[in-house]
Scaffold this motif. Sequence first.
Motif, PDB file in Angstrom:
ATOM      1  N   SER A   7      73.566 -16.222 131.550  1.00 35.39           N
ATOM      2  CA  SER A   7      74.026 -15.940 132.912  1.00 35.39           C
ATOM      3  C   SER A   7      72.887 -15.347 133.746  1.00 35.39           C
ATOM      4  O   SER A   7      71.902 -14.832 133.208  1.00 35.39           O
ATOM      5  CB  SER A   7      75.190 -14.955 132.881  1.00 35.39           C
ATOM      6  N   ALA A   8      73.060 -15.396 135.038  1.00 33.11           N
ATOM      7  CA  ALA A   8      72.083 -14.792 135.947  1.00 33.11           C
ATOM      8  C   ALA A   8      71.998 -13.280 135.706  1.00 33.11           C
ATOM      9  O   ALA A   8      70.915 -12.687 135.771  1.00 33.11           O
ATOM     10  CB  ALA A   8      72.448 -15.099 137.393  1.00 33.11           C
ATOM     11  N   ALA A   9      73.120 -12.653 135.406  1.00 29.61           N
ATOM     12  CA  ALA A   9      73.121 -11.208 135.137  1.00 29.61           C
ATOM     13  C   ALA A   9      72.328 -10.897 133.868  1.00 29.61           C
ATOM     14  O   ALA A   9      71.590  -9.909 133.818  1.00 29.61           O
ATOM     15  CB  ALA A   9      74.556 -10.696 135.012  1.00 29.61           C
ATOM     16  N   TRP A  10      72.477 -11.737 132.843  1.00 29.39           N
ATOM     17  CA  TRP A  10      71.709 -11.555 131.596  1.00 29.39           C
ATOM     18  C   TRP A  10      70.219 -11.608 131.905  1.00 29.39           C
ATOM     19  O   TRP A  10      69.450 -10.770 131.454  1.00 29.39           O
ATOM     20  CB  TRP A  10      72.088 -12.643 130.591  1.00 29.39           C
ATOM     21  N   LEU A  11      69.810 -12.606 132.696  1.00 28.63           N
ATOM     22  CA  LEU A  11      68.397 -12.745 133.043  1.00 28.63           C
ATOM     23  C   LEU A  11      67.913 -11.574 133.882  1.00 28.63           C
ATOM     24  O   LEU A  11      66.837 -11.032 133.644  1.00 28.63           O
ATOM     25  CB  LEU A  11      68.160 -14.069 133.771  1.00 28.63           C
ATOM     26  N   ARG A  12      68.713 -11.158 134.866  1.00 29.75           N
ATOM     27  CA  ARG A  12      68.325 -10.025 135.720  1.00 29.75           C
ATOM     28  C   ARG A  12      68.023  -8.786 134.872  1.00 29.75           C
ATOM     29  O   ARG A  12      67.047  -8.079 135.110  1.00 29.75           O
ATOM     30  CB  ARG A  12      69.440  -9.715 136.713  1.00 29.75           C
ATOM     31  N   ASP A  13      68.846  -8.544 133.862  1.00 35.25           N
ATOM     32  CA  ASP A  13      68.686  -7.359 133.022  1.00 35.25           C
ATOM     33  C   ASP A  13      67.489  -7.443 132.080  1.00 35.25           C
ATOM     34  O   ASP A  13      67.065  -6.430 131.539  1.00 35.25           O
ATOM     35  CB  ASP A  13      69.964  -7.116 132.210  1.00 35.25           C
ATOM     36  N   ARG A  14      66.952  -8.650 131.877  1.00 37.04           N
ATOM     37  CA  ARG A  14      65.842  -8.853 130.938  1.00 37.04           C
ATOM     38  C   ARG A  14      64.649  -9.555 131.588  1.00 37.04           C
ATOM     39  O   ARG A  14      63.795 -10.092 130.895  1.00 37.04           O
ATOM     40  CB  ARG A  14      66.329  -9.683 129.754  1.00 37.04           C
ATOM     41  N   LEU A  15      64.599  -9.562 132.888  1.00 32.59           N
ATOM     42  CA  LEU A  15      63.609 -10.340 133.622  1.00 32.59           C
ATOM     43  C   LEU A  15      62.182 -10.094 133.148  1.00 32.59           C
ATOM     44  O   LEU A  15      61.407 -11.033 132.960  1.00 32.59           O
ATOM     45  CB  LEU A  15      63.736 -10.057 135.123  1.00 32.59           C
ATOM     46  N   ASP A  16      61.817  -8.848 132.929  1.00 33.24           N
ATOM     47  CA  ASP A  16      60.446  -8.523 132.524  1.00 33.24           C
ATOM     48  C   ASP A  16      60.127  -8.956 131.100  1.00 33.24           C
ATOM     49  O   ASP A  16      58.955  -9.015 130.720  1.00 33.24           O
ATOM     50  CB  ASP A  16      60.180  -7.021 132.669  1.00 33.24           C
ATOM     51  N   GLU A  17      61.138  -9.263 130.316  1.00 37.61           N
ATOM     52  CA  GLU A  17      60.930  -9.667 128.927  1.00 37.61           C
ATOM     53  C   GLU A  17      60.782 -11.174 128.772  1.00 37.61           C
ATOM     54  O   GLU A  17      60.422 -11.647 127.702  1.00 37.61           O
ATOM     55  CB  GLU A  17      62.126  -9.231 128.070  1.00 37.61           C
ATOM     56  N   CYS A  18      61.075 -11.937 129.814  1.00 41.50           N
ATOM     57  CA  CYS A  18      61.185 -13.398 129.704  1.00 41.50           C
ATOM     58  C   CYS A  18      59.989 -14.132 130.296  1.00 41.50           C
ATOM     59  O   CYS A  18      59.348 -13.656 131.217  1.00 41.50           O
ATOM     60  CB  CYS A  18      62.443 -13.869 130.426  1.00 41.50           C
ATOM     61  N   VAL A  19      59.744 -15.314 129.757  1.00 40.31           N
ATOM     62  CA  VAL A  19      58.857 -16.292 130.375  1.00 40.31           C
ATOM     63  C   VAL A  19      59.797 -17.284 131.038  1.00 40.31           C
ATOM     64  O   VAL A  19      60.691 -17.824 130.403  1.00 40.31           O
ATOM     65  CB  VAL A  19      57.962 -16.986 129.325  1.00 40.31           C
ATOM     66  N   ILE A  20      59.615 -17.520 132.335  1.00 43.08           N
ATOM     67  CA  ILE A  20      60.564 -18.310 133.110  1.00 43.08           C
ATOM     68  C   ILE A  20      59.899 -19.587 133.602  1.00 43.08           C
ATOM     69  O   ILE A  20      58.787 -19.554 134.135  1.00 43.08           O
ATOM     70  CB  ILE A  20      61.096 -17.489 134.294  1.00 43.08           C
ATOM     71  N   VAL A  21      60.600 -20.706 133.412  1.00 39.42           N
ATOM     72  CA  VAL A  21      60.083 -22.013 133.808  1.00 39.42           C
ATOM     73  C   VAL A  21      61.082 -22.692 134.744  1.00 39.42           C
ATOM     74  O   VAL A  21      62.242 -22.882 134.393  1.00 39.42           O
ATOM     75  CB  VAL A  21      59.819 -22.904 132.573  1.00 39.42           C
ATOM     76  N   ASP A  22      60.610 -23.035 135.935  1.00 31.50           N
ATOM     77  CA  ASP A  22      61.399 -23.738 136.947  1.00 31.50           C
ATOM     78  C   ASP A  22      61.175 -25.234 136.734  1.00 31.50           C
ATOM     79  O   ASP A  22      60.053 -25.719 136.871  1.00 31.50           O
ATOM     80  CB  ASP A  22      60.906 -23.297 138.325  1.00 31.50           C
ATOM     81  N   VAL A  23      62.233 -25.981 136.391  1.00 35.77           N
ATOM     82  CA  VAL A  23      62.086 -27.411 136.114  1.00 35.77           C
ATOM     83  C   VAL A  23      62.463 -28.279 137.325  1.00 35.77           C
ATOM     84  O   VAL A  23      62.628 -29.484 137.188  1.00 35.77           O
ATOM     85  CB  VAL A  23      62.868 -27.849 134.844  1.00 35.77           C
ATOM     86  N   ARG A  24      62.561 -27.660 138.510  1.00 36.54           N
ATOM     87  CA  ARG A  24      62.812 -28.455 139.714  1.00 36.54           C
ATOM     88  C   ARG A  24      61.574 -29.276 140.042  1.00 36.54           C
ATOM     89  O   ARG A  24      60.465 -28.965 139.615  1.00 36.54           O
ATOM     90  CB  ARG A  24      63.142 -27.550 140.904  1.00 36.54           C
ATOM     91  N   GLU A  25      61.763 -30.325 140.831  1.00 31.92           N
ATOM     92  CA  GLU A  25      60.647 -31.145 141.293  1.00 31.92           C
ATOM     93  C   GLU A  25      59.944 -30.429 142.442  1.00 31.92           C
ATOM     94  O   GLU A  25      60.589 -29.711 143.214  1.00 31.92           O
ATOM     95  CB  GLU A  25      61.145 -32.514 141.753  1.00 31.92           C
ATOM     96  N   PRO A  26      58.642 -30.620 142.578  1.00 30.60           N
ATOM     97  CA  PRO A  26      57.907 -29.929 143.646  1.00 30.60           C
ATOM     98  C   PRO A  26      58.468 -30.192 145.037  1.00 30.60           C
ATOM     99  O   PRO A  26      58.472 -29.295 145.867  1.00 30.60           O
ATOM    100  CB  PRO A  26      56.489 -30.488 143.527  1.00 30.60           C
ATOM    101  N   ASN A  27      58.959 -31.398 145.290  1.00 29.75           N
ATOM    102  CA  ASN A  27      59.480 -31.680 146.632  1.00 29.75           C
ATOM    103  C   ASN A  27      60.755 -30.914 146.934  1.00 29.75           C
ATOM    104  O   ASN A  27      61.189 -30.870 148.067  1.00 29.75           O
ATOM    105  CB  ASN A  27      59.701 -33.178 146.831  1.00 29.75           C
ATOM    106  N   GLU A  28      61.344 -30.267 145.951  1.00 31.22           N
ATOM    107  CA  GLU A  28      62.530 -29.444 146.182  1.00 31.22           C
ATOM    108  C   GLU A  28      62.163 -28.020 146.560  1.00 31.22           C
ATOM    109  O   GLU A  28      62.988 -27.287 147.076  1.00 31.22           O
ATOM    110  CB  GLU A  28      63.380 -29.363 144.913  1.00 31.22           C
ATOM    111  N   CYS A  29      60.947 -27.614 146.261  1.00 35.70           N
ATOM    112  CA  CYS A  29      60.670 -26.188 146.397  1.00 35.70           C
ATOM    113  C   CYS A  29      59.354 -25.828 147.061  1.00 35.70           C
ATOM    114  O   CYS A  29      59.069 -24.662 147.223  1.00 35.70           O
ATOM    115  CB  CYS A  29      60.762 -25.511 145.030  1.00 35.70           C
ATOM    116  N   VAL A  30      58.566 -26.785 147.480  1.00 36.81           N
ATOM    117  CA  VAL A  30      57.312 -26.442 148.139  1.00 36.81           C
ATOM    118  C   VAL A  30      57.512 -26.478 149.642  1.00 36.81           C
ATOM    119  O   VAL A  30      58.002 -27.453 150.190  1.00 36.81           O
ATOM    120  CB  VAL A  30      56.179 -27.402 147.714  1.00 36.81           C
ATOM    121  N   LEU A  31      57.144 -25.406 150.288  1.00 33.35           N
ATOM    122  CA  LEU A  31      57.359 -25.247 151.723  1.00 33.35           C
ATOM    123  C   LEU A  31      56.371 -26.083 152.537  1.00 33.35           C
ATOM    124  O   LEU A  31      55.173 -26.028 152.304  1.00 33.35           O
ATOM    125  CB  LEU A  31      57.199 -23.775 152.078  1.00 33.35           C
TER     126      LEU A  31
END
Length: 135
Positions: A7-31
């Motif tokens: 869950s998002a809450a699980w991640l929020r509570d452990r954010l500093d412990e995790c390596v996070i990978v965004d698998v969206r395509e660049p055209n979805e997230c580059v400004l």
Amino acid sequence: RVPDPISAAWLRDRLDECVIVDVREPNECVLGSTTSTLIFMRQLFVLTLSLRYAEGHIPGAHLYPLGQVARDIDDPQSALRKLYRECAGERPLVLYCRAGYRSVLAQEEFVLAGLKGALSLEGGWRAWDQLAKKA
């Protein structure tokens, strides 16, 4: 077996412990990018280029689109495998996309490659953003 999503809450509570990978395509997230810029930026991902996200991102996330996950999962020299080794079984590797579907597909790629410990964020960026707006 693919582990259950987190869950998002699980991640929020452990954010500093995790390596996070965004698998969206660049055209979805580059400004403010053009097609040529997207191709250019995709090529430079291995240099951990700092991207500006239009929609937002989870702090510290690495952009690694799903198609590249499928292509690079078996290459021990890929940036993806380097991220996985960074976890060394001690830190969760959390995958996310916009709504949670592609991150499950990416997680399945890890399982098929025999790499354990990759987790998928249920609801993806939308769940993360909704949790942040409640705070």
